[in-house]
Design a protein around this motif. Structure first.
Motif, PDB file in Angstrom:
ATOM      1  N   GLY A 160      51.313 -23.015  -4.807  1.00 11.97           N
ATOM      2  CA  GLY A 160      51.343 -24.448  -5.633  1.00 11.97           C
ATOM      3  C   GLY A 160      50.784 -24.043  -6.861  1.00 11.97           C
ATOM      4  N   PRO A 161      50.265 -24.757  -7.782  1.00 11.03           N
ATOM      5  CA  PRO A 161      49.728 -24.617  -9.001  1.00 11.03           C
ATOM      6  C   PRO A 161      48.290 -23.688  -8.748  1.00 11.03           C
ATOM      7  CG  PRO A 161      50.035 -26.891  -8.945  1.00 11.03           C
ATOM      8  CD  PRO A 161      50.418 -26.274  -7.450  1.00 11.03           C
ATOM      9  N   ALA A 162      47.897 -22.731  -9.833  1.00  3.33           N
ATOM     10  CA  ALA A 162      46.764 -22.222  -9.670  1.00  3.33           C
ATOM     11  C   ALA A 162      45.535 -23.027  -9.479  1.00  3.33           C
ATOM     12  CB  ALA A 162      46.632 -21.198 -10.840  1.00  3.33           C
ATOM     13  N   ARG A 163      44.733 -22.364  -8.519  1.00  2.20           N
ATOM     14  CA  ARG A 163      43.658 -23.173  -8.033  1.00  2.20           C
ATOM     15  C   ARG A 163      42.407 -22.761  -9.087  1.00  2.20           C
ATOM     16  NH1 ARG A 163      42.402 -21.430  -3.100  1.00  2.20           N
ATOM     17  NH2 ARG A 163      44.027 -20.206  -3.191  1.00  2.20           N
ATOM     18  N   ALA A 164      41.514 -23.881  -9.494  1.00  2.00           N
ATOM     19  CA  ALA A 164      40.438 -23.669 -10.397  1.00  2.00           C
ATOM     20  C   ALA A 164      39.378 -23.275  -9.406  1.00  2.00           C
ATOM     21  CB  ALA A 164      40.017 -24.855 -10.927  1.00  2.00           C
ATOM     22  N   GLN A 165      39.195 -23.681  -8.130  1.00  2.00           N
ATOM     23  CA  GLN A 165      38.155 -23.236  -7.317  1.00  2.00           C
ATOM     24  C   GLN A 165      38.954 -22.469  -6.025  1.00  2.00           C
ATOM     25  OE1 GLN A 165      34.140 -25.581  -7.729  1.00  2.00           O
ATOM     26  NE2 GLN A 165      36.071 -26.846  -6.695  1.00  2.00           N
ATOM     27  N   HIS A 166      38.296 -21.486  -5.681  1.00  2.00           N
ATOM     28  CA  HIS A 166      38.582 -20.941  -4.156  1.00  2.00           C
ATOM     29  C   HIS A 166      37.570 -20.833  -3.172  1.00  2.00           C
ATOM     30  CE1 HIS A 166      41.970 -18.694  -6.218  1.00  2.00           C
ATOM     31  NE2 HIS A 166      41.138 -18.815  -7.415  1.00  2.00           N
ATOM     32  N   ALA A 167      37.645 -20.308  -2.038  1.00  2.00           N
ATOM     33  CA  ALA A 167      36.647 -20.667  -1.012  1.00  2.00           C
ATOM     34  C   ALA A 167      36.055 -19.238  -0.822  1.00  2.00           C
ATOM     35  CB  ALA A 167      37.384 -20.837   0.410  1.00  2.00           C
TER      36      ALA A 167
ATOM     37  N   TYR B  33      32.050 -22.290   0.538  1.00  2.00           N
ATOM     38  CA  TYR B  33      31.604 -22.941  -0.697  1.00  2.00           C
ATOM     39  C   TYR B  33      32.581 -22.514  -1.555  1.00  2.00           C
ATOM     40  CZ  TYR B  33      30.112 -17.961  -1.136  1.00  2.00           C
ATOM     41  OH  TYR B  33      30.037 -16.463  -1.182  1.00  2.00           O
ATOM     42  N   PRO B  34      32.510 -23.352  -2.899  1.00  2.00           N
ATOM     43  CA  PRO B  34      33.455 -23.016  -3.678  1.00  2.00           C
ATOM     44  C   PRO B  34      33.174 -21.802  -4.761  1.00  2.00           C
ATOM     45  CG  PRO B  34      31.886 -24.789  -4.620  1.00  2.00           C
ATOM     46  CD  PRO B  34      31.825 -24.530  -2.923  1.00  2.00           C
ATOM     47  N   THR B  35      33.972 -21.196  -5.199  1.00  2.00           N
ATOM     48  CA  THR B  35      33.801 -20.109  -6.051  1.00  2.00           C
ATOM     49  C   THR B  35      34.977 -19.926  -7.112  1.00  2.00           C
ATOM     50  OG1 THR B  35      33.302 -17.671  -5.999  1.00  2.00           O
ATOM     51  CG2 THR B  35      34.893 -18.301  -4.449  1.00  2.00           C
TER      52      THR B  35
ATOM     53  N   VAL C  19      39.499 -16.398   2.396  1.00  2.00           N
ATOM     54  CA  VAL C  19      38.097 -16.520   1.851  1.00  2.00           C
ATOM     55  C   VAL C  19      38.018 -15.284   0.773  1.00  2.00           C
ATOM     56  CG1 VAL C  19      37.198 -17.597   3.642  1.00  2.00           C
ATOM     57  CG2 VAL C  19      37.166 -14.994   3.874  1.00  2.00           C
ATOM     58  N   ALA C  20      36.809 -15.453   0.071  1.00  4.27           N
ATOM     59  CA  ALA C  20      36.489 -14.275  -1.048  1.00  4.27           C
ATOM     60  C   ALA C  20      34.945 -14.255  -0.415  1.00  4.27           C
ATOM     61  CB  ALA C  20      36.275 -15.117  -2.393  1.00  4.27           C
TER      62      ALA C  20
ATOM     63  N   LEU D 157      37.785 -27.790   2.457  1.00  8.23           N
ATOM     64  CA  LEU D 157      36.497 -28.434   1.803  1.00  8.23           C
ATOM     65  C   LEU D 157      35.761 -27.691   0.647  1.00  8.23           C
ATOM     66  CD1 LEU D 157      35.432 -30.229   5.208  1.00  8.23           C
ATOM     67  CD2 LEU D 157      36.445 -31.377   3.314  1.00  8.23           C
ATOM     68  N   ALA D 158      35.735 -26.387   1.077  1.00  8.80           N
ATOM     69  CA  ALA D 158      35.054 -25.529  -0.077  1.00  8.80           C
ATOM     70  C   ALA D 158      35.886 -25.670  -1.404  1.00  8.80           C
ATOM     71  CB  ALA D 158      35.056 -24.055   0.389  1.00  8.80           C
ATOM     72  N   ARG D 159      37.226 -25.553  -1.342  1.00 13.66           N
ATOM     73  CA  ARG D 159      38.114 -25.612  -2.574  1.00 13.66           C
ATOM     74  C   ARG D 159      37.697 -26.909  -3.240  1.00 13.66           C
ATOM     75  NH1 ARG D 159      41.959 -23.285   1.170  1.00 13.66           N
ATOM     76  NH2 ARG D 159      41.360 -21.052   1.202  1.00 13.66           N
ATOM     77  N   ASP D 160      37.482 -27.988  -2.334  1.00 12.53           N
ATOM     78  CA  ASP D 160      37.287 -29.458  -2.999  1.00 12.53           C
ATOM     79  C   ASP D 160      35.961 -29.403  -3.566  1.00 12.53           C
ATOM     80  OD1 ASP D 160      39.931 -29.961  -2.381  1.00 12.53           O
ATOM     81  OD2 ASP D 160      39.274 -31.553  -0.926  1.00 12.53           O
ATOM     82  N   GLY D 161      34.973 -28.571  -3.518  1.00 12.91           N
ATOM     83  CA  GLY D 161      33.889 -28.653  -4.162  1.00 12.91           C
ATOM     84  C   GLY D 161      32.601 -28.791  -3.146  1.00 12.91           C
ATOM     85  N   TYR D 162      32.922 -28.776  -1.771  1.00 18.09           N
ATOM     86  CA  TYR D 162      31.776 -28.969  -0.805  1.00 18.09           C
ATOM     87  C   TYR D 162      31.201 -27.680  -0.277  1.00 18.09           C
ATOM     88  CZ  TYR D 162      33.601 -33.805  -0.260  1.00 18.09           C
ATOM     89  OH  TYR D 162      33.788 -34.820  -0.410  1.00 18.09           O
ATOM     90  N   LEU D 163      29.889 -27.420  -0.013  1.00 16.99           N
ATOM     91  CA  LEU D 163      29.193 -26.554   0.803  1.00 16.99           C
ATOM     92  C   LEU D 163      29.547 -26.808   2.247  1.00 16.99           C
ATOM     93  CD1 LEU D 163      27.679 -24.069   1.466  1.00 16.99           C
ATOM     94  CD2 LEU D 163      25.726 -25.494   1.298  1.00 16.99           C
TER      95      LEU D 163
END
Length: 345
Positions: free
Chosen positions: A23-30, A49-51, A67-68, A102-108
């Motif tokens: 899909g579209p490029a993600r602003a946040q990864h895991a 976590y978001p990265t 993951v990263a 959940l990490a990509r959504d901004g959660y730890l």
């Protein structure tokens, strides 16, 4: 019930995972790290976590998390902290797909490997402390994260939630005030005939890697506390219980739970009869959100392993005929993420 052994070669499963992320490029990864909580029984925790660093498929045993590893945490404010509790005999990676979403959504996200109740060590099951110690391990992880110079200042303390599967479902419900009476398990299995999956394990059968149901203490175990076990953690503001092991809870304590609860059960769960477990929770809570996953088996809530994981409760990699776990898991992640977003919008 006839189960088929899932035959998904790693390459095919990698393809399925990547397609689910297309899909579209993600602003946040895991991002991904591990943390060890010191103590008499050290607890291993997987942190998602978001990265901003691009994540990728990183094979880890039977799992293929995207993951990263070791990436720096994003500068954006965390949406909250979600603690994840696996089923008995499992690992911190049982729900890696939910953790990364959940990490990509901004959660730890802190996924606990329960000390004494994981694929390497089952000693807690016969300790006489199972019902209290399992949820207390989650509270100790929360203590450590809030005290951490790195994570503590980032965590919005009014947005702490928990997700648990099977024995993990028991654990997170205990943290919001449900009280376990160990004698209920014995009475249950003396009087019912239609919960054979749970009761066969409750007789003390060996339960190995990745199983999802708590086995009652064996006859040689220390006697459990005669009083109901109460280990609430008021810092936890919302929980999701997936196919929870729950027959041990007193109905009065379930009725007194006030935090938002989402219960999800599997239609074809032959390990835990929902009538006595997830359905019992829904019927006893004053308010809850509940749903049943059509065609799903007990292990549907776990990430799809790349090879069979046999256990006393069945093959954790297998699915009921006609059920597509890989297709279902993104929808599950949507439901869980949506539930927490609704609580804290």
């Amino acid at each position: 019930m006839t189960l088929f052994r899932t035959v998904l070669q790693p390459v095919a499963l990698v393809t399925a995972v990547l397609l689910s992320l297309a899909g579209p490029a993600r602003a946040q990864h895991a991002g991904y790290r591990t943390l060890t909580i010191a103590g008499d029984a050290p607890t291993t925790v997987a942190l998602f976590y978001p990265t901003a660093v691009a994540d990728r498929v990183v094979p880890m045993g039977p799992w293929l998390p995207v993951v990263a590893p070791g990436a720096p945490v994003s500068d954006a404010k965390l949406k909250g902290l979600i603690l994840i509790s696996h089923g008995t005999g499992g690992t911190e990676l049982n729900h890696h797909d939910l953790g990364t979403r959940l990490a990509r959504d901004g959660y730890l996200v802190a996924a606990v490997r329960h000390a004494g109740d994981n694929w390497k060590d089952r000693s807690l099951v016969t300790s006489g402390r199972y019902f209290s110690e399992r949820p207390l391990q989650i509270s100790r992880v929360l203590d450590a994260l809030l005290a951490s110079p790195e994570w503590g200042p980032r965590i919005p303390t009014e947005r702490i939630g928990a997700v648990g599967h099977s024995a993990g479902g028991y654990s997170v419900l205990a943290l919001v005030g449900a009280q376990a009476d160990a004698q209920r398990s014995a009475r249950h299995c003396r009087t019912v005939q239609d919960d054979p999956g749970y009761c066969s394990l409750a007789k003390g059968s060996a339960v190995t890697e990745a199983t999802g149901v708590q086995a009652a203490p064996a006859a040689s175990a220390p006697p459990p506390d005669a009083r109901p076990v109460s280990v609430p953690d008021r810092r936890i503001r919302a929980v999701v219980a997936m196919a929870p092991m729950a027959v041990v809870f007193t109905p009065e304590s379930l009725a007194a739970v006030t935090v938002p609860v989402r219960v999800i059960v599997a239609e074809q769960d032959v390990v835990l009869n929902s009538r006595y477990h997830g359905g019992y929770v829904v019927a006893s809570l004053a308010r809850t959100q509940a749903s049943t996953v059509a065609g799903a088996g007990h292990f549907a809530f776990m990430a799809q392993p790349t090879f069979p994981l046999p256990s006393a409760a069945g093959d954790a990699a297998a699915n009921p005929v006609g059920f597509d776990r890989v297709a279902f898991l993104p929808e599950l992640a949507n439901q869980v993420a949506g539930f927490f977003a609704d609580q804290w919008h």
